[in-house]
Design an enzyme around this catalytic site. Structure first.
Site, PDB file in Angstrom:
ATOM      1  N   LYS A 113      -5.285  -1.142   4.052  1.00 29.23           N
ATOM      2  CA  LYS A 113      -4.269  -1.903   3.296  1.00 29.23           C
ATOM      3  C   LYS A 113      -3.030  -1.996   4.176  1.00 29.23           C
ATOM      4  O   LYS A 113      -2.261  -1.053   4.314  1.00 29.23           O
ATOM      5  CB  LYS A 113      -3.948  -1.149   2.002  1.00 29.23           C
ATOM      6  CG  LYS A 113      -3.636  -2.037   0.805  1.00 29.23           C
ATOM      7  CD  LYS A 113      -2.402  -2.885   0.959  1.00 29.23           C
ATOM      8  CE  LYS A 113      -1.121  -2.184   0.592  1.00 29.23           C
ATOM      9  NZ  LYS A 113       0.074  -2.889   1.067  1.00 29.23           N
ATOM     10  N   CYS A 139       9.726   7.634  11.414  1.00 28.81           N
ATOM     11  CA  CYS A 139       9.676   8.814  10.547  1.00 28.81           C
ATOM     12  C   CYS A 139      10.072  10.077  11.307  1.00 28.81           C
ATOM     13  O   CYS A 139      10.652  10.995  10.737  1.00 28.81           O
ATOM     14  CB  CYS A 139       8.286   8.965   9.963  1.00 28.81           C
ATOM     15  SG  CYS A 139       7.010   9.053  11.227  1.00 28.81           S
ATOM     16  N   GLU A 175      16.313  10.624   3.463  1.00 27.26           N
ATOM     17  CA  GLU A 175      15.884   9.800   4.599  1.00 27.26           C
ATOM     18  C   GLU A 175      16.479   8.395   4.473  1.00 27.26           C
ATOM     19  O   GLU A 175      16.290   7.729   3.454  1.00 27.26           O
ATOM     20  CB  GLU A 175      14.355   9.699   4.597  1.00 27.26           C
ATOM     21  CG  GLU A 175      13.824   8.929   5.785  1.00 27.26           C
ATOM     22  CD  GLU A 175      12.312   8.745   5.740  1.00 27.26           C
ATOM     23  OE1 GLU A 175      11.780   8.376   4.676  1.00 27.26           O
ATOM     24  OE2 GLU A 175      11.672   8.954   6.785  1.00 27.26           O
TER      25      GLU A 175
END
Ligand code: NAD
Length: 488
Positions: free
Chosen positions: A182, A290, A387
């Site tokens: 996906k 990340c 974050e």
């Protein structure tokens, strides 16, 4: 074979539809995808519904037995060709990835596509030699088998679709799984093109399926599907929670690689020049990484020197068009994400943070945000705890080792940590006490595919990389044979 709808992105023809059983098929309402670089309309992508997901999972299930039966050598031959095909089409993939998500073209060309091909080749090679030493018990001899587990759902975020997609596709296919991928809805095209490259390289129909669509519909249907045997997800902790709840119904094993708020620690005995250069590199991919060390923690004895040098290094970064050679920082992926990043910075400034550099949207307009370093931040503040996923760093100082360990471990995350020191014993002590899946000492972003990778706390569940990928994508089976029990 149906080619489905196509679009042309920077001169590269790219398929827009789902890839199911080797065919391009529609299914679901179309939505428009725009480039973060110039706002241009890149193409229309179908928002796959449950029926689309169902047929992709069924195709993978049908393809699985033959793919598994090929064994590591048979699969490896095909995967070698796939890896080579990625290199052969590197230029096209880079053009599409840059238009799709705004990543800097030169970086993708020099690092990104090579790494994507390596993701496939490395795990194909490792599968060929994978074996566990025999375990001799008092009664029986145990041998460990890595049997393919079945159908793997692979869910990919937008910040590096090609690299992160192949990081899952490579080991899953090498392990003998058939997969349903996906792609991210904001940047779906490079993985769509990758599907075509895989088919052309000889991957049998149904082994690699792609379903496009938004996470809450297509992704949700995929992770709650009862015929999926593994879920490997990279994305945000909030999405991970939703996936974990869906997967719980079927007890589907999952692996999560999630967000980070990683510390970047500089002791006063460090190579300062190297530390500063590496700190400025935390802005790569416009901070949408990340692993980025977004919390600079600098020993107070060198804080002034470090700060001056970093201000200098940051001012040399070129914010601009990611298609142009020499650009360091491109746009953020999407206007919605730009608003999110800007909101974090506005709130931090309103609560007393000071911009050492940046602190506002770039004069370029669009989704560009200035590289930003904020000082005067509290450990408990939102900007230190949450974050941001943009070109935004915070800078705090510390005086002792104990203090910096407390600061470093003082968030909910635990993805990575970067540490600069000239003292080996200190490096070992601090690395041992930091909660993180990866600790880099006097380096950053070194990713050896043989090493384990993942996050602690809210940064992940499980580890992938090297044999850990096979632990996840395989059914690890023990065969215990009573010693001297065979007569022929
Ligand atoms: P996201 O969680 O919004 O989306 C990631 C993927 O999940 C997308 O493909 C999305 O369509 C899909 N998705 C969304 N809702 C879903 C649902 N209910 N069920 C199934 N799938 C669903 O993340 P993002 O905004 O695309 O990416 C940014 C995040 O990813 C950041 O937190 C970043 O730190 C993290 N990330 C982590 C790593 C790592 O290796 N640890 C690497 C890159 C990005």
């Amino acid at each position: 074979m149906s080619d489905g709808r196509r679009t042309t992105i920077d001169g590269v023809s790219v398929p827009c539809d789902h890839l199911i059983d080797g065919e391009r098929v529609g299914g679901g309402e179309l939505y428009a995808v725009r480039s973060p670089v110039d706002g241009s309309h890149l193409g229309d992508i179908p928002d796959g519904n449950a029926a689309v997901v169902d047929s992709a999972v069924a195709a993978a299930r049908r393809a699985f037995p033959e793919w598994a039966a090929l064994g590591p050598d048979g699969r490896g031959d095909i995967l070698d060709r796939f890896a080579q095909a990625i290199l052969d089409r590197a230029q096209d993939l880079v053009m599409v990835d840059t238009a799709d998500n705004g990543s800097v073209r030169a970086a993708m060309l020099h690092v990104g596509t090579g790494r994507s091909a390596h993701n496939v080749k490395f795990f194909a090679d490792l599968a060929r030699t994978l074996e566990h030493p025999p375990i001799e018990g008092p009664v029986a001899d145990n041998s460990v088998r890595y049997d393919p587990s079945g159908v793997a759902a692979l869910i990919v975020p937008w910040n590096a679709p090609l690299m992160l997609g192949t990081w899952k596709i490579g080991p899953a296919l090498a392990a003998g799984c058939a997969v349903v991928v996906k792609p991210p809805e904001w940047a779906p095209f490079s993985l769509s093109l990758l599907g075509e490259i895989a088919t052309e390289a000889g991957l049998p129909p149904g082994v690699l399926n792609i379903v496009h669509g938004v996470g809450e519909r297509t992704g949700a249907a995929l992770v709650s599907h009862p015929d999926v045997d593994r879920i490997s997800f990279t994305g945000s902790p909030d999405t991970a929670r939703a996936i974990a709840m869906a997967a719980a119904r079927n007890l589907t094993p999952l692996s999560f690689e999630l967000g980070g708020k990683s510390p970047f620690i500089v002791f006063d005995d460090a190579d300062l020049e190297l530390a500063v250069r590496t700190a400025a590199a935390q802005f790569m991919n416009a901070g949408q990484v990340c692993l980025a060390g977004t919390r600079l923690l600098v020993q107070d004895t060198i804080a002034d020197r470090f700060t001056d040098a970093l201000r200098d290094a940051t001012s040399k970064l070129v914010v601009g068009d990611p298609r142009v050679e020499g650009t360091n920082i491109g746009p953020l992926i999407h206007p919605e994400h730009f608003e999110r990043v800007a909101g974090f910075v506005e709130r931090a400034l309103a609560s007393g943070a000071k911009p050492l550099v940046g602190g506002k949207p770039s004069a370029l307009g669009g989704s560009w945000f200035e590289p930003t370093i904020l000082t005067g931040v509290e450990q408990s503040s939102e900007i230190v705890q949450q974050e941001v996923f943009g070109p935004v760093l915070t800078l705090q100082t510390f005086s002792t080792e104990d203090e910096v360990i407390e600061l470093a471990n003082g968030t909910e995350y635990g993805l990575a940590a970067t540490l600069f020191t000239g003292d080996e014993a200190r490096a070992e002590r601090v690395a041992a006490q930091i909660v993180a899946g990866t600790v880099w000492i006097n380096c950053f972003y070194v990713r050896d595919l043989a090493a384990p990778f993942g996050g602690s706390r809210r940064s992940g569940v499980g580890r992938e990389g090297g044999i850990w990928s096979f632990d996840f994508f395989c059914d690890v089976k023990n065969v215990a044979v009573r010693r001297s029990s065979f007569t022929s």
